[in-house]
Design a protein around this motif. Structure first.
Motif, short mmCIF file in Angstrom:
data_model
loop_
_atom_site.label_atom_id
_atom_site.label_comp_id
_atom_site.label_asym_id
_atom_site.label_seq_id
_atom_site.Cartn_x
_atom_site.Cartn_y
_atom_site.Cartn_z
N ARG B 452 0.83 -1.20 0.00
CA ARG B 452 0.00 0.00 0.00
C ARG B 452 0.86 1.26 0.00
NH1 ARG B 452 -2.57 0.71 4.42
NH2 ARG B 452 -2.14 -1.25 5.49
N PRO B 522 -18.40 -0.01 6.74
CA PRO B 522 -19.80 -0.17 6.37
C PRO B 522 -20.00 -0.68 4.94
CG PRO B 522 -19.21 2.16 6.58
CD PRO B 522 -18.05 1.36 7.10
N ASP B 523 -19.18 -0.20 4.00
CA ASP B 523 -19.39 -0.60 2.60
C ASP B 523 -18.26 -1.47 2.06
OD1 ASP B 523 -21.62 1.15 2.55
OD2 ASP B 523 -20.25 2.83 2.19
N GLY B 524 -17.41 -1.98 2.93
CA GLY B 524 -16.27 -2.73 2.41
C GLY B 524 -15.30 -1.81 1.69
N CYS B 525 -14.60 -2.37 0.72
CA CYS B 525 -13.64 -1.55 -0.02
C CYS B 525 -13.56 -2.08 -1.44
CB CYS B 525 -12.27 -1.60 0.66
SG CYS B 525 -11.47 -3.21 0.54
N SER B 526 -12.70 -1.46 -2.21
CA SER B 526 -12.62 -1.84 -3.63
C SER B 526 -11.97 -3.20 -3.82
CB SER B 526 -11.85 -0.78 -4.42
OG SER B 526 -10.56 -0.62 -3.89
N ARG B 529 -15.35 -5.88 -2.17
CA ARG B 529 -16.68 -5.85 -2.78
C ARG B 529 -16.76 -6.64 -4.09
NH1 ARG B 529 -18.41 -0.42 -1.80
NH2 ARG B 529 -19.19 -0.29 -3.93
N PRO B 530 -15.80 -6.45 -5.03
CA PRO B 530 -15.88 -7.28 -6.25
C PRO B 530 -15.78 -8.77 -5.95
CG PRO B 530 -14.38 -5.43 -6.57
CD PRO B 530 -14.72 -5.46 -5.10
N ARG B 549 -22.48 -1.71 -8.54
CA ARG B 549 -21.56 -0.83 -7.84
C ARG B 549 -20.45 -1.58 -7.10
NH1 ARG B 549 -24.12 2.53 -9.91
NH2 ARG B 549 -26.32 2.18 -9.72
N SER B 550 -20.53 -2.89 -7.13
CA SER B 550 -19.44 -3.69 -6.59
C SER B 550 -18.65 -4.36 -7.72
CB SER B 550 -19.97 -4.74 -5.63
OG SER B 550 -20.56 -4.09 -4.52
N ARG B 551 -18.90 -3.91 -8.91
CA ARG B 551 -18.13 -4.39 -10.06
C ARG B 551 -17.10 -3.34 -10.42
NH1 ARG B 551 -19.04 -9.44 -12.69
NH2 ARG B 551 -21.21 -10.06 -12.50
N VAL B 552 -15.94 -3.78 -10.87
CA VAL B 552 -14.98 -2.81 -11.38
C VAL B 552 -15.54 -2.25 -12.69
CG1 VAL B 552 -12.99 -3.86 -10.28
CG2 VAL B 552 -13.67 -4.60 -12.55
#
Lengths: 124, 821
Positions: B452, B522-526, B529-530, B549-552
């Motif tokens: 990171r 709350p919404d996970g991350c990039s 989510r995918p 919205r959880s698709r790249v």
């Protein structure tokens, strides 16, 4: 940024931007990405990642951050700053929702955002 | 009479014998084999002649196969018999006794002959070459009474002969035309060291000496040189080189230069006739060492067995002098030419000399004398093209030092010692100093954190092991390595645990998964989510679980985003087949939307690059009207099925690979997967569709199809594992569906089949897909059930207005240039 210097533009209905989604507004200053973050708030930042100019409007939104679709840099929708450890910043534009309509505040005559996408479009 | 095709080997030396062994291994029953050898013995290992001469091996030990071996393998051995002609028209080999042996395929392995100086006295008794068992017998015979030997030639063979004769008790003089022995294998320094060493052992040298005549009436008594001086001798060994035996080939009108000309699969001009070993010339090179002969034998056997995968490529070959107690090894460039540099270690009193030639960071040559124990290590580094810059300081001390070096040891220490600007991550251009400084400055303790902070290893991931090694070297014991790698920073759970929870608890919404498993965000991350979205799509194919919205971006807009923010569009062409109508529609789309680049892809598709996002639905609508659907070139999904033309057109094709490829793609298109999935079907073992680097590859064989899995042509090429062979196209379809479903259900998100197969083992895949017929049928049925919901063309939906908001700006503000465009 002082309120009285802004020009407010109506850009669309409040429900046109879904939660964790984004839309683009084309302006004289370049493309602006309008998001609805995880808290339900509407946010607007330049649609060009400070890293390589990637279209942030195409990124995945989580909480109050968006990750750029090109190389994954995370940007805060609140202050436009890259999330640590990344560095960089994009312009944040004020947004308000009045009577079910989203208004975008732009500083008249401000510089255009740099970015790969806008650069290419200008070249054509 | 046998119905099998007849195969004749001409030559029973090391090359021919090895090719025969390899062939018997691959296809023991395929041919009716006859072997001709002109020496009276069965095959023997010629490289062991030196130890035999030196008395370090017995004749028995150097025989490769006795007659019983040939009998046991049903091979007819005709030894002591020369083939004098090959009648290619009638396809018969003619022996020196006039006997004719018909053949369908023939292998020429006639070897080479020693070059004998054409000087007076060459026919005298006591003049020998160093080539055959008979030569060795003659030399041993002479050495019995002591006496003096002259060896002409200071190359590998000459020095080995001299050494052997010395060991047998003779007084030996080596005569060499140049001022440096072993000049083709060693540099000047090493040559001089070797000469000094051999002189100390008792061998005399006459350098820059040209032998003019061999003296004697009927027996050798000496040799005379061009300067008029003479030396007494009872034995003269000529070891000045070898010449390929091409007379037979030439007499049969096979094109020859120095050797018999062969192509990359060791075929001569006549495709029925293969040739290998010392008699051939391949790409301008002839051969005298054993390693390339064995490589060639593998190719020939593979071709004869009609597997046809291999081609011959010359590899850098190390040469060693086979003299006990004197270690030498060399390979490649012996001395630096412009653009290269030498790293040298020279220790005169220990008698050790090591030199590595480096060009642009990579080893291009090695010369070792006195200690060749690291020869294999250097050769590996050279063959693998390893950049030795990071550890060139320790390089000559050998592998033990480089890899077992101080403290934390291993690669980390090596990298830590490397130059600051040493590039670690090639994708993101991160150098060693940046990584080390960041680890220290921020006190990082996990690989994830290093990725990171520095972006090293965050793109393709190929350098992750290096980054991890550096982290270990810098942070040492502080490094945290979780037992199960968590999916991302939002949870401590790994992929497998999350997936098990989804299926066992029937969690069919992303937010429900996150709540049930105590996600930290709350919404996970990039990252998560995918993955979660894929796991839900896979687990509940019949429910509307897919969250755009959880698709790249690529999977959300069904096109590939390019670096300038435009998109690429790849219509599906089932099995790589297209039509004039489709091509016309593509051409019209390119004109209509001013698409700047049109490219043919590696997966046999047409890629339209530089499409503006707002044009996508209209482009798709136009393509859809011509019958085309999405090629999913943007998705973690079934991408392409590549095919060759197969038996319908190709003269080599044994099955209809195109039709099977089309059928497979019709069955599989639209399937989402943990990562992209590529298939290929080849119509014969020549494998023109490159099926052995695909996720699921099919290669036609005479009696059906061979199935391959887990190949990858990407960052790190991985050839497939063979899954099994099946007889029918229907069986291929079932195995394919079952394999893909197993991969879809059990591999982790973003794990290619290659990595998955390596992680779980091909045995598990075989057990589930091949051996368990019931399980296979169930997996296949689940795949088809899922496909019933998945095979909806996303382009047609969007051309019809679905997700229209994705493709148009929310607003174009007045009085600004965009609106005026």
């Amino acid at each position: 940024m002082r309120e009285e210097t802004l020009e407010w533009h109506q850009i669309g209905a409040d429900d046109a931007v879904p939660r964790l989604g984004a839309r683009v507004v084309e302006t004289a200053q370049g493309r602006v990405a309008v998001f609805r973050d995880g808290t339900g708030a509407v946010r607007a930042i330049d649609d060009a990642c400070p890293h390589r100019g990637g279209p942030l409007s195409e990124g995945i939104v989580a909480g109050t951050e968006v990750s750029c679709p090109l190389h994954g840099m995370c940007i805060s929708l609140i202050d436009g700053r890259a999330i640590e450890p990344d560095e960089g910043e994009v312009r944040v534009h004020p947004v308000r929702v009045v009577g079910g309509v989203i208004h975008l505040g732009l500083v008249p005559g401000a510089r255009r955002a740099a970015g790969a996408c806008s650069a290419v479009r200008e070249a054509r | 009479m046998s119905a099998r095709p007849r195969l004749v080997f001409v030559g029973n030396g090391m090359a021919g014998t090895r090719a025969l062994e390899e062939l018997l291994e691959l296809a023991p029953e395929r041919y009716d084999v006859t072997v001709f050898g002109d020496e009276p013995h069965p095959a023997y290992n010629r490289i062991l002649l030196s130890p035999l001469l030196a008395g370090e091996a017995s004749e028995q030990e150097i025989i490769v196969h006795d007659r019983a071996w040939y009998e046991a393998h049903g091979v007819r051995l005709v030894s002591g018999c020369r083939v004098v002609a090959i009648d290619r028209g009638r396809r018969v080999a003619v022996a020196d006794d006039g006997a004719e042996t018909p053949f369908d395929r023939l292998v020429l392995a006639t070897g080479a002959s020693p070059i004998m100086l054409d000087i007076p006295g060459r026919e005298l008794r006591g003049v020998v070459s160093f080539r055959s068992l008979r030569d060795v017998a003659t030399m041993v015979e002479h050495a019995r009474d002591g006496g003096r030997a002259v060896v002409i030639g200071g190359g590998l063979l000459g020095l080995e002969a001299a050494w052997g004769l010395l060991r047998r008790g003779m007084t030996v003089t080596v005569v060499h035309l140049l001022d440096q022995i072993l000049e083709r294998q060693l540099d000047r320094t090493a040559s001089a060291l070797l000469q000094r060493r051999l002189e100390a052992e008792g061998i005399a040298f006459r350098m820059e000496a040209e032998t003019q005549a061999i003296l004697g009436a009927d027996r050798v008594t000496g040799a005379r040189f061009s300067d008029g001086s003479t030396v007494g001798a009872d034995l003269v060994v000529m070891a000045i080189g070898i010449r390929p035996n091409v007379a037979l080939a030439r007499g049969s009108s096979l094109p020859c230069e120095r050797g018999v000309l062969v192509n990359d699969v060791m075929q001569t001009y006549d495709p029925r006739i293969y040739a290998l070993g010392e008699c051939v010339e391949h790409r301008g090179r002839t051969f005298g060492l054993v390693a390339p002969l064995f490589d060639q034998a593998r190719v020939v056997a593979n071709q004869l067995a009609e597997d046809g995968y291999f081609a011959y490529r010359e590899q850098p070959m190390a040469t060693r002098l086979k003299v006990t107690g004197i270690d030498t090894l060399s390979v490649g460039e012996l001395s630096a030419t412009p653009g290269a540099e030498e790293i040298v270690l020279s220790d005169a009193s220990r008698g050790v000399y090591k030199k590595v030639v480096v060009r642009e960071g990579k080893i291009t040559g090695v010369v070792l004398f006195g200690d060749a124990s690291d020869g294999g290590y250097f050769l590996d580094l050279m063959r693998d093209g390893v950049d030795v810059t990071p550890f060139r300081g320790e390089l000559l001390l050998g592998r033990g030092f480089v890899e077992g070096a101080p403290a934390a040891g291993g690669e980390g220490a090596r990298l830590l010692a490397a130059a600051d600007e040493t590039r670690i991550c090639d994708c993101n251009g991160v150098c060693k100093a940046t990584i080390v400084a960041t680890i220290r400055a921020k006190g990082l303790t996990t690989l994830d954190a290093v990725k990171r902070h520095t972006k090293a290893g965050a793109s393709c991931g190929a350098c992750s092991p290096k980054v991890e090694a550096l982290l270990e070297a810098v942070a040492g014991a502080a490094v945290e390595r979780p037992a199960v790698a968590p999916m991302c920073g939002c949870t401590d759970l790994g992929h497998d645990e999350v997936r098990a929870a989804i299926t066992s608890a029937g969690l069919d919404r992303i937010d429900a998964v996150m709540t049930a498993l105590d996600w930290r965000t709350p919404d996970g991350c990039s990252r998560c989510r995918p993955a979660l979205n894929y796991y839900l799509v896979c687990a509940f194919p019949d429910r509307p679980v897919d969250d755009p919205r959880s698709r790249v971006v690529n999977e959300r807009v069904h096109a590939n985003i390019q670096k300038d923010g435009t998109y690429s569009v790849v219509p599906r062409m089932f099995g790589g087949l297209t039509t004039a109508a489709e091509l016309r529609a593509i051409a019209d789309v390119v004109d209509k939307y001013a698409i700047p680049t049109v490219k043919v892809t590696g997966g046999q598709r047409v890629d339209l690059l530089g499409v503006k996002k707002e044009d996508l639905p209209a482009v798709w609508a136009d393509l859809g009207r011509a019958g085309m659907v999405s090629g999913h070139a943007y998705g973690k999904a079934l991408r392409t099925v590549k095919t060759c033309v197969g038996s319908e057109w190709c003269r080599y094709g044994v099955q209809d690979s195109t039709a099977l490829g089309v059928a497979l793609e019709r069955m599989c298109w639209g399937a989402w997967a943990p990562h992209k999935v590529k298939l290929a079907v080849s119509g014969c073992p020549r494998n023109c569709a490159e099926a052995t680097i695909k996720d699921f590859g099919v290669v036609a064989i005479d009696e059906g199809w061979e199935l391959h899995v887990g190949g990858n042509g990407g960052i790190k090429v991985r050839a497939t594992d063979v899954l099994c062979r099946v007889a029918t196209a229907e069986a291929v379809m079932e195995h394919c569906g079952a394999f893909l479903q197993l991969y879809r259900e059990e591999a982790r998100y973003l794990e290619r089949t290659a990595h998955w197969v390596e992680r779980v083992g091909i045995e598990l895949v075989r057990a589930r897909v091949v051996e368990d017929a019931g399980g296979r049928a169930t997996l296949h049925a689940r795949f088809l059930a899922s496909q019933a919901h998945a095979q909806v063309d996303p382009w047609a939906e969007r051309a019809a207005g679905h997700d229209a908001h994705e493709f148009a700006p929310l607003a174009r503000l007045a009085d600004e240039p965009w609106a005026a465009e």
